[in-house]
Design an enzyme around this catalytic site. Structure first.
Site, PDB file in Angstrom:
ATOM      1  N   ASP A  15      25.546  29.035  42.494  1.00  0.00           N
ATOM      2  CA  ASP A  15      25.191  27.813  42.243  1.00  0.00           C
ATOM      3  C   ASP A  15      25.664  26.753  43.389  1.00  0.00           C
ATOM      4  OD1 ASP A  15      27.947  27.884  41.722  1.00  0.00           O
ATOM      5  OD2 ASP A  15      27.629  27.303  39.822  1.00  0.00           O
ATOM      6  N   GLY A  50      36.829  31.472  39.450  1.00  0.00           N
ATOM      7  CA  GLY A  50      36.396  32.937  38.855  1.00  0.00           C
ATOM      8  C   GLY A  50      36.371  34.029  40.353  1.00  0.00           C
ATOM      9  N   ARG A 101      42.006  39.400  59.831  1.00  0.00           N
ATOM     10  CA  ARG A 101      41.955  39.933  60.787  1.00  0.00           C
ATOM     11  C   ARG A 101      41.454  39.158  62.081  1.00  0.00           C
ATOM     12  NH1 ARG A 101      41.017  46.301  59.609  1.00  0.00           N
ATOM     13  NH2 ARG A 101      43.221  46.656  58.504  1.00  0.00           N
TER      14      ARG A 101
END
Length: 319
Positions: free
Chosen positions: A129, A11, A25
């Site tokens: 979580d 997700g 970077r």
């Protein structure tokens, strides 16, 4: 370590772009070539990657989502698919990978490390979580999104003297519900980690009504119950004008908070350092404001815990 890759998986979460930017970077600063893998493990198994330059990550630190895109890939659970992915990585000369995602993504990262590709995980999920870190990238922004919605809902709840049930995300964790419920002054907070009967919720509502309270906010974590079911129960037991709001995926979007941008940058920089130090199979996290590294195997073996003191405080302040 000359060539590394970075991916976002599972997700999406606000702050993932900030993490990608920091990996690219920081890697280039240390003389590494950095490749971006598109669409997580789904893109990895077909070799969907491109070389990243400094300009590739310009003007993305403030953007939600992920420029690398993301996907869920059950196919990667197959050991044969994992072996083919490793062969592909070796063909392209990738010496190490940084995976930004949740527990499912970390399982994939651990598999790559076990097969000889040094891999570091960065916790990126609004659910918060993941054990071995106080915060995961995206959680703070998601909570602020939920609080903003609760603030607006409270205005109309006050005006119309209504009870509102607000369902928030979090999968099987109640962190978003607890944090947004406490900060938003909710009368009751329902989370998977703590059993609370709907009878108790109704009792609190009726007690509040007797002392003149004209509106209430009930925050429900999606992992414990459906907001619609809770709303129907409350309406049936009390007769109160009850409405239900399901915030849904709006909590995943939007510009990341300053906290999430800084967290993502710190964790990503540490992940690059770990690869340069020939570390593998670890995740980076924030504990007591210190960036630490933990074995992914150890993190996945732990159980996510809710802050019981915060939960008790929410109960006390909502009397």
């Amino acid at each position: 370590m000359k060539r590394i890759a970075v991916m976002t998986s599972g997700g999406d979460a606000p702050g993932m772009n900030a993490a990608v930017r920091a990996v690219v970077r920081k890697g280039i600063y240390h003389g590494l070539e950095v490749y971006g893998i598109k669409r997580g493990f789904a893109g990895l198994i077909i070799g969907e990657m491109e070389k990243m330059e400094l300009s590739s990550v310009a003007d993305i630190i403030h953007r939600g989502g992920t420029i690398l895109r993301t996907a869920r890939c059950d196919e990667f659970k197959d050991p044969e698919v994992q072996k083919k992915a490793v062969e592909l990585l070796r063909e392209k000369g990738i010496d190490g990978i940084i995976v930004i995602g949740g527990d499912g993504s970390f399982m994939g990262a651990r598999a790559l490390s076990n097969l000889g590709i040094p891999t570091i995980g960065i916790p990126g999920t609004i659910d918060n979580d993941i054990p071995s870190t106080d915060y995961s990238i995206g959680f703070d922004t998601a909570v602020n999104t939920a609080i903003d919605a609760i603030n607006k809902i409270r205005d109309t709840a006050t005006s119309h003297e209504r009870t509102f049930v607000v369902e928030v995300m979090g999968r099987n964790a109640g962190d978003i519900a607890l944090a947004s419920g406490l900060a938003g002054g909710a009368e009751s907070i329902l989370i998977p980690e703590e059993e609370v009967s709907l009878e108790e919720v109704v009792k609190r509502l009726l007690q509040g009504s007797k002392r003149g309270k004209l509106h209430s906010i009930i925050v429900v974590a999606e992992g414990v119950a459906s907001g619609n079911d809770v709303g129907e129960y409350i309406k049936g037991k009390t007769g109160f004008d009850t409405r239900v709001i399901v915030l849904g995926h709006v909590q995943r979007g939007g510009a990341p908070s300053s906290f999430d941008r800084i967290l993502a940058s710190r964790l990503a920089a540490k992940a690059v350092d770990l690869l340069l130090d020939n570390e593998a199979g670890k995740m980076v996290g924030l504990i007591n404001n210190n960036v630490v590294a933990t074995e992914i195997k150890e993190a996945l073996s732990q159980k996510h815990e809710i802050d019981k003191e915060m939960l008790e405080l929410a109960r006390i302040l909502s009397i």
